[in-house]
Design a protein around this motif. Structure first.
Motif, PDB file in Angstrom:
ATOM      1  N   GLU A   1     -11.871  23.912  42.777  1.00  0.00           N
ATOM      2  CA  GLU A   1     -12.138  24.479  44.102  1.00  0.00           C
ATOM      3  C   GLU A   1     -11.406  23.711  45.192  1.00  0.00           C
ATOM      4  OE1 GLU A   1     -16.071  25.713  45.255  1.00  0.00           O
ATOM      5  OE2 GLU A   1     -16.732  25.479  43.170  1.00  0.00           O
ATOM      6  N   LEU A   2     -11.395  22.378  45.062  1.00  0.00           N
ATOM      7  CA  LEU A   2     -10.714  21.568  46.085  1.00  0.00           C
ATOM      8  C   LEU A   2      -9.224  21.870  46.113  1.00  0.00           C
ATOM      9  CD1 LEU A   2     -12.468  18.110  45.733  1.00  0.00           C
ATOM     10  CD2 LEU A   2     -12.329  19.486  47.806  1.00  0.00           C
ATOM     11  N   LEU A   3      -8.628  21.982  44.927  1.00  0.00           N
ATOM     12  CA  LEU A   3      -7.190  22.274  44.867  1.00  0.00           C
ATOM     13  C   LEU A   3      -6.901  23.614  45.527  1.00  0.00           C
ATOM     14  CD1 LEU A   3      -6.348  21.026  41.274  1.00  0.00           C
ATOM     15  CD2 LEU A   3      -5.382  20.144  43.388  1.00  0.00           C
ATOM     16  N   ALA A   4      -7.766  24.593  45.267  1.00  0.00           N
ATOM     17  CA  ALA A   4      -7.564  25.908  45.871  1.00  0.00           C
ATOM     18  C   ALA A   4      -7.719  25.812  47.383  1.00  0.00           C
ATOM     19  CB  ALA A   4      -8.559  26.899  45.277  1.00  0.00           C
ATOM     20  N   ALA A   5      -8.745  25.086  47.841  1.00  0.00           N
ATOM     21  CA  ALA A   5      -8.987  24.980  49.280  1.00  0.00           C
ATOM     22  C   ALA A   5      -7.834  24.279  49.986  1.00  0.00           C
ATOM     23  CB  ALA A   5     -10.300  24.235  49.523  1.00  0.00           C
ATOM     24  N   MET A   6      -7.221  23.334  49.319  1.00  0.00           N
ATOM     25  CA  MET A   6      -6.118  22.587  49.924  1.00  0.00           C
ATOM     26  C   MET A   6      -4.776  23.288  49.678  1.00  0.00           C
ATOM     27  SD  MET A   6      -7.389  19.926  51.357  1.00  0.00           S
ATOM     28  CE  MET A   6      -9.032  19.243  51.388  1.00  0.00           C
ATOM     29  N   ASP A   7      -4.838  24.434  49.016  1.00  0.00           N
ATOM     30  CA  ASP A   7      -3.612  25.187  48.737  1.00  0.00           C
ATOM     31  C   ASP A   7      -2.654  24.379  47.857  1.00  0.00           C
ATOM     32  OD1 ASP A   7      -2.010  27.373  48.810  1.00  0.00           O
ATOM     33  OD2 ASP A   7      -0.986  26.812  50.665  1.00  0.00           O
ATOM     34  N   LEU A   8      -3.221  23.675  46.905  1.00  0.00           N
ATOM     35  CA  LEU A   8      -2.406  22.824  46.037  1.00  0.00           C
ATOM     36  C   LEU A   8      -2.458  23.283  44.582  1.00  0.00           C
ATOM     37  CD1 LEU A   8      -3.223  19.270  47.437  1.00  0.00           C
ATOM     38  CD2 LEU A   8      -1.021  20.425  47.533  1.00  0.00           C
ATOM     39  N   SER A   9      -3.077  24.445  44.324  1.00  0.00           N
ATOM     40  CA  SER A   9      -3.225  24.882  42.932  1.00  0.00           C
ATOM     41  C   SER A   9      -1.880  24.995  42.237  1.00  0.00           C
ATOM     42  CB  SER A   9      -3.932  26.238  42.882  1.00  0.00           C
ATOM     43  OG  SER A   9      -5.186  26.143  43.497  1.00  0.00           O
ATOM     44  N   GLN A  10      -0.881  25.432  42.993  1.00  0.00           N
ATOM     45  CA  GLN A  10       0.434  25.623  42.383  1.00  0.00           C
ATOM     46  C   GLN A  10       1.084  24.298  41.993  1.00  0.00           C
ATOM     47  OE1 GLN A  10       1.879  28.542  41.647  1.00  0.00           O
ATOM     48  NE2 GLN A  10      -0.028  29.490  42.317  1.00  0.00           N
ATOM     49  N   ASP A  11       0.660  23.226  42.627  1.00  0.00           N
ATOM     50  CA  ASP A  11       1.280  21.922  42.370  1.00  0.00           C
ATOM     51  C   ASP A  11       0.323  20.966  41.680  1.00  0.00           C
ATOM     52  OD1 ASP A  11       3.913  22.157  43.844  1.00  0.00           O
ATOM     53  OD2 ASP A  11       2.494  22.789  45.373  1.00  0.00           O
ATOM     54  N   ALA A  12      -0.751  21.507  41.119  1.00  0.00           N
ATOM     55  CA  ALA A  12      -1.782  20.626  40.562  1.00  0.00           C
ATOM     56  C   ALA A  12      -1.234  19.735  39.460  1.00  0.00           C
ATOM     57  CB  ALA A  12      -2.947  21.456  40.038  1.00  0.00           C
ATOM     58  N   GLY A  13      -0.240  20.244  38.716  1.00  0.00           N
ATOM     59  CA  GLY A  13       0.283  19.470  37.597  1.00  0.00           C
ATOM     60  C   GLY A  13       1.483  18.611  37.952  1.00  0.00           C
ATOM     61  N   THR A  14       1.858  18.568  39.238  1.00  0.00           N
ATOM     62  CA  THR A  14       2.994  17.754  39.675  1.00  0.00           C
ATOM     63  C   THR A  14       2.503  16.342  39.974  1.00  0.00           C
ATOM     64  OG1 THR A  14       3.843  19.737  40.723  1.00  0.00           O
ATOM     65  CG2 THR A  14       4.917  17.671  41.302  1.00  0.00           C
ATOM     66  N   LEU A  15       3.335  15.362  39.684  1.00  0.00           N
ATOM     67  CA  LEU A  15       2.944  13.990  40.006  1.00  0.00           C
ATOM     68  C   LEU A  15       2.843  13.822  41.515  1.00  0.00           C
ATOM     69  CD1 LEU A  15       4.918  11.641  37.588  1.00  0.00           C
ATOM     70  CD2 LEU A  15       2.846  12.958  37.227  1.00  0.00           C
ATOM     71  N   GLY A  21      -1.724  15.607  40.758  1.00  0.00           N
ATOM     72  CA  GLY A  21      -2.721  15.833  41.793  1.00  0.00           C
ATOM     73  C   GLY A  21      -4.094  16.064  41.195  1.00  0.00           C
ATOM     74  N   GLU A  22      -4.105  16.873  40.149  1.00  0.00           N
ATOM     75  CA  GLU A  22      -5.367  17.189  39.490  1.00  0.00           C
ATOM     76  C   GLU A  22      -6.006  15.931  38.904  1.00  0.00           C
ATOM     77  OE1 GLU A  22      -4.706  19.698  36.183  1.00  0.00           O
ATOM     78  OE2 GLU A  22      -6.624  20.728  36.369  1.00  0.00           O
ATOM     79  N   GLN A  23      -5.165  15.116  38.263  1.00  0.00           N
ATOM     80  CA  GLN A  23      -5.698  13.890  37.663  1.00  0.00           C
ATOM     81  C   GLN A  23      -6.229  12.935  38.718  1.00  0.00           C
ATOM     82  OE1 GLN A  23      -2.231  12.620  35.450  1.00  0.00           O
ATOM     83  NE2 GLN A  23      -3.148  13.191  33.504  1.00  0.00           N
ATOM     84  N   ALA A  61     -18.309  17.892  33.883  1.00  0.00           N
ATOM     85  CA  ALA A  61     -18.266  19.335  34.176  1.00  0.00           C
ATOM     86  C   ALA A  61     -18.253  19.571  35.683  1.00  0.00           C
ATOM     87  CB  ALA A  61     -19.450  20.035  33.532  1.00  0.00           C
ATOM     88  N   VAL A  62     -19.090  18.805  36.392  1.00  0.00           N
ATOM     89  CA  VAL A  62     -19.146  18.955  37.850  1.00  0.00           C
ATOM     90  C   VAL A  62     -17.784  18.617  38.449  1.00  0.00           C
ATOM     91  CG1 VAL A  62     -20.252  18.139  39.952  1.00  0.00           C
ATOM     92  CG2 VAL A  62     -21.585  18.361  37.852  1.00  0.00           C
ATOM     93  N   VAL A  63     -17.195  17.515  37.974  1.00  0.00           N
ATOM     94  CA  VAL A  63     -15.889  17.103  38.489  1.00  0.00           C
ATOM     95  C   VAL A  63     -14.879  18.213  38.259  1.00  0.00           C
ATOM     96  CG1 VAL A  63     -13.975  15.511  38.162  1.00  0.00           C
ATOM     97  CG2 VAL A  63     -16.296  14.640  38.231  1.00  0.00           C
ATOM     98  N   ALA A  64     -14.854  18.767  37.039  1.00  0.00           N
ATOM     99  CA  ALA A  64     -13.853  19.785  36.710  1.00  0.00           C
ATOM    100  C   ALA A  64     -13.993  20.986  37.639  1.00  0.00           C
ATOM    101  CB  ALA A  64     -14.010  20.199  35.256  1.00  0.00           C
ATOM    102  N   ALA A  65     -15.233  21.424  37.863  1.00  0.00           N
ATOM    103  CA  ALA A  65     -15.447  22.585  38.721  1.00  0.00           C
ATOM    104  C   ALA A  65     -14.982  22.299  40.143  1.00  0.00           C
ATOM    105  CB  ALA A  65     -16.920  22.961  38.717  1.00  0.00           C
ATOM    106  N   ARG A  66     -15.353  21.122  40.641  1.00  0.00           N
ATOM    107  CA  ARG A  66     -15.022  20.817  42.041  1.00  0.00           C
ATOM    108  C   ARG A  66     -13.517  20.604  42.223  1.00  0.00           C
ATOM    109  NH1 ARG A  66     -19.816  16.742  44.059  1.00  0.00           N
ATOM    110  NH2 ARG A  66     -21.521  18.224  43.783  1.00  0.00           N
ATOM    111  N   VAL A  67     -12.866  20.021  41.212  1.00  0.00           N
ATOM    112  CA  VAL A  67     -11.429  19.788  41.331  1.00  0.00           C
ATOM    113  C   VAL A  67     -10.709  21.112  41.534  1.00  0.00           C
ATOM    114  CG1 VAL A  67      -9.373  19.143  40.018  1.00  0.00           C
ATOM    115  CG2 VAL A  67     -11.314  17.603  40.099  1.00  0.00           C
TER     116      VAL A  67
END
Lengths: 551, 264
Positions: free
Chosen positions: B131-145, B107-109, B123-129
């Motif tokens: 925040e977006l993952l957190a907003a979408m409640d996907l931080s826990q699955d960011a590393g899942t395909l 997801g992160e990729q 750097a901008v992309v990394a920061a926004r990614v």
């Protein structure tokens, strides 16, 4: 009910063939191939009638055991089993378990592998028609043997259903399946030599096997003919008991599987690892390269061709040991370069509708192509260099070295240009994501032609309006949606099929598109393979329409 | 060519975020979109509703540069989508429906890829990614395909990929399909804040209730034509949007027959 299930199976088969005449052709080719095999085996079994009882017994038991083993192993590894009568589809109907088992088992006979096994098994009756009793014993053995094959396959597939539904298993088995396919020549030759070298050992081996579930049913005719009725009776008991046990296992597994559908959960993994995206330059081309490289490693459709590369020298060297002439090793470097470079000609087809992201972001075509080509070169260049130098070292003639990578048609340094130029016109059929590099041709397993994204590098030069892209992602409703091109229509090199691009704004046609060899694809059975599963019927309908109009 | 536009949105004082003129598309013998003209005011939360096969997705695909129209123009904030696609695409974030994603990425990729493809700074992309993952409640699955994601998670990750470059106009095709209620509420609050700060959102949906609650403007499309457009209150005219929709589109059949269904 059993008759219903059998009729359903036949109807599905017929409707599958009706979808396109090419499926009929594919089925006919597969059928002819099977027919050839079956005819050869039947003739061999007929000839064995006049052979000595020991020879005949050995051959029938070994062959039968191999068949049982094949039915147990192939469905799992190939994971392309015929799922037209998938028990999961009958969950909502109240079918008594016994009738369902009988129907599914008999249904397993319909289809090329089932029919072929049954015919060959029945031919053993001819082998043992040296009297009424041996023939009857052989008939019973053949029936038991074939049912063992089918029920064993069902047990194995049901037991591994949840395993087989996991993406990781499918990815790995798809590649693992390729290895024996590529090495088929050496394997067959090795086994053949092994058999001819150890003829003395085989009858004993067959006798041992005939006491195991693998060989017991196939031994009945031989034992009776050789005057060992006691052994035959015991082996009959073994066969029946094994079949009953297998059927009972299948019933238990099925009962459990029907209420616990395959769960393909993946462990949660937090982020923080960008992989290649963190390593390669943060430019559009770098991102495309990182994405392509990730796919080369993670997607079995790509990594399949990577796995073949280290096997090539094995196959060619084997050929050398057979003939004593290692000249064919000279094609190693150019051939591997060609295989790797050519595989990106299907890149956009492999992207499928995911290519929409490239369109939506407006990435420049140069960056798109450059990223793909660089990703391919990352593998192709070292491989070709290693193989070239290796060949020169092997022959000891270093004078040919520069010519090895330089002049061959498969040279990756030259190849990506034309191939990428060809990416446009050559839209072709390929396994969808989650599909396998190689797939079997039975019944329903054909590509939805409309799934292939068609992409035509426009004839009217660079610029955003350059190319008109055709497309068949039926996901956009009931019609093909043409994906337009990103801001470019330029070719990095002269395409290999310049004449095939019609003037004006036509979608290029490619005869290759219907080649059965590239058209097989697995049915989308597991939900996790198709995130938009609810749309599938519509999409398939759209695909059919597309197909009818385009071809 | 141009369809009548009852209840044309009156508040087009500022330049429209999206302006369609006589957009039409034909597939073989079937006319999918039959001359749609529509103005989406900047800063509006615009719903497009219509029955299956009405031409919603086709219209939105033509408006966003994914599908070349046979006739007509689409202009985003004054930029013609088909004359200057690169500039227009910079202004838009698109969530197409029913297309695949590059699902062998995590997801992160995938979000990072969408940002880098647009030529954004690392750097901008990394920061926004993050925040977006957190907003979408996907931080826990960011590393899942992404291929292992559920349908709702896939939708959310696609939406995050459409937001990464802070577009001025968001075009979302069926954004809430298969998304759970909690995530849908989160996404709606994200979209509401986005609209409050001047962004424009266009959503297509089958769910009238959702459109009535969420959107301030709505357009009704059926059989490739625009039947009504305007503020939600104008279009529904006192009735519920669903009733008005069925009335406009027609085709509500009184379910006669099936008596046996009550006999058990």
């Amino acid at each position: 009910m059993v008759a219903h299930l059998l009729r359903l199976k036949l109807t599905l088969l017929r409707n599958g063939l009706r979808r396109s005449p090419w499926q009929l052709v594919g089925m006919a080719i597969a059928g002819l191939y099977a027919l050839g095999m079956v005819a050869t085996l039947i003739i061999a079994l007929l000839l064995l009638r006049t052979a000595g009882p020991v020879t005949a017994h050995t051959a029938v038991v070994l062959g039968g055991s191999a068949a049982v083993l094949g039915w147990a192993v192939v469905p799992v590894v190939a994971s392309a089993t015929d799922m037209t009568l998938d028990p999961a589809r009958f969950i909502t109907f109240a079918i008594p378990m016994k009738q369902m088992l009988a129907g599914l088992a008999l249904g397993g006979l319909i289809g090329i592998p089932g029919l072929a096994t049954a015919l060959v098994a029945l031919a053993t009756v001819a082998t043992w028609s040296r009297g009424v009793v041996p023939a009857l014993a052989a008939l019973a053995g053949a029936c038991l043997g074939v049912m063992t094959c089918i029920v064993l396959a069902k047990v194995v597939t049901t037991a591994t259903a949840s395993l087989a539904a996991s993406r990781r298993f499918k990815d790995i088995s798809a590649i693992a399946f390729l290895v024996p396919m590529v090495l088929l020549g050496p394997i067959v030759a090795g086994v053949g030599r092994g058999i001819s070298a150890s003829t003395g050992f085989l009858p004993g081996f067959a006798r041992t096997l005939s006491w195991t579930p693998l060989g017991a049913p196939w031994s009945l005719g031989g034992d009776v003919a050789s005057g060992r009725p006691g052994q035959a009776a015991l082996k009959l008991l073994v066969s029946v008991a094994v079949l009953a046990a297998l059927a009972w296992c299948w019933k238990l597994l099925l009962e459990r599987a029907l209420v616990t559908p395959p769960y393909a959960g993946a462990a949660k993994r937090r982020g923080g690892r960008l992989g290649l995206f963190g390593v390669l330059p943060a430019t559009p081309a770098g991102a495309v390269m990182a994405r392509s490289l990730t796919y080369w490693l993670r997607d079995p459709r790509y990594s399949g061709s990577l796995v073949v590369i280290p096997l090539l020298p094995v196959v060619l060297a084997f050929q050398g040991t057979q003939t004593g002439n290692y000249g064919s090793l000279a094609v190693l470097a150019p051939m591997s370069g060609f295989i790797l470079a050519w595989s990106i000609s299907a890149d956009v087809s492999y992207d499928n509708t995911a290519f929409a992201l490239h369109l939506a972001t407006g990435v420049r075509g140069v960056a798109d192509r450059l990223g793909r080509a660089l990703a391919c070169l990352t593998f192709a260049l070292p491989v070709v260099l290693v193989f070239s130098v290796g060949y020169a070292a092997f022959t000891g003639s270093w004078t040919g070295l520069p010519g090895q990578p330089g002049t061959q048609p498969g040279d990756p340094l030259h190849r990506p240009g034309p191939v990428l130029g060809g990416v446009g016109p050559v839209h072709r059929h390929c396994p969808a994501a989650g599909g396998q590099p190689v797939q079997e041709a039975a019944g329903q397993r054909w590509a939805d032609p409309g799934r292939t994204v068609r992409w035509n590098a426009g004839p009217d030069g660079p610029g955003p309006s350059g190319g008109r892209a055709g497309g068949g992602p039926g996901g956009h409703g009931q019609r093909p949606v043409r994906l337009a091109q990103p801001g470019c229509g330029n070719h990095p090199g002269p395409g290999p099929f310049p004449g095939r691009r019609p003037a004006g704004r036509q979608v290029a046609r490619c005869p290759r598109a219907r080649t059965p060899g590239t058209g097989y694809r697995q049915p989308l059975t597991a939900p996790e393979r198709e995130p938009h599963g609810s749309r599938d019927p519509r999409r398939q309908q759209a695909d059919r329409k597309t197909c009818g109009r385009r071809h | 060519m141009t369809a009548p536009i009852p209840g044309q949105a009156p508040d087009s004082s500022s330049v429209a975020a999206l302006s369609l003129r006589g957009l039409a598309k034909r597939f073989g013998g079937k006319i999918a979109v039959d001359g749609i003209s529509l103005d989406v005011p900047a800063g509006s939360f615009f719903g497009i509703v219509g029955p299956n096969g009405a031409g919603k997705t086709t219209t939105l695909s033509m408006a966003t540069g994914l599908l070349r129209p046979d006739f007509g123009t689409a202009v985003v904030h004054g930029v013609d989508v088909w004359r200057h696609p690169l500039e227009a695409k910079r202004l838009m974030g698109i969530l197409p429906d029913g297309v695949r994603l590059f699902d062998r990425l995590t997801g992160e990729q995938l979000i990072t890829y969408a940002g880098l493809l647009r030529g954004m700074d690392k750097a901008v992309v990394a920061a926004r990614v993050g925040e977006l993952l957190a907003a979408m409640d996907l931080s826990q699955d960011a590393g899942t395909l992404v291929v292992d994601y559920s349908a709702g998670m896939t939708k959310k990750i696609a939406l995050a990929s459409a937001l990464i470059h802070a577009p001025r106009l968001l075009v979302l095709d069926e954004p809430f399909e298969a998304v759970d209620p909690v995530s849908a509420a989160n996404i709606r609050s994200i979209l509401d804040r986005y609209v409050d700060s001047g962004g424009t959102v266009i959503v297509s949906s089958h769910v009238m209730d959702l459109v009535q609650r969420m959107c301030d403007h709505v357009a009704v499309v059926a059989k490739g034509r625009l039947l009504a457009a305007g503020t939600v209150d104008e279009v529904r005219g006192g009735a519920s949007l669903e009733d008005r929709f069925v009335q406009l589109v027609g085709g509500h059949t009184h379910t006669e027959g099936l008596e046996w269904l009550r006999t058990f």
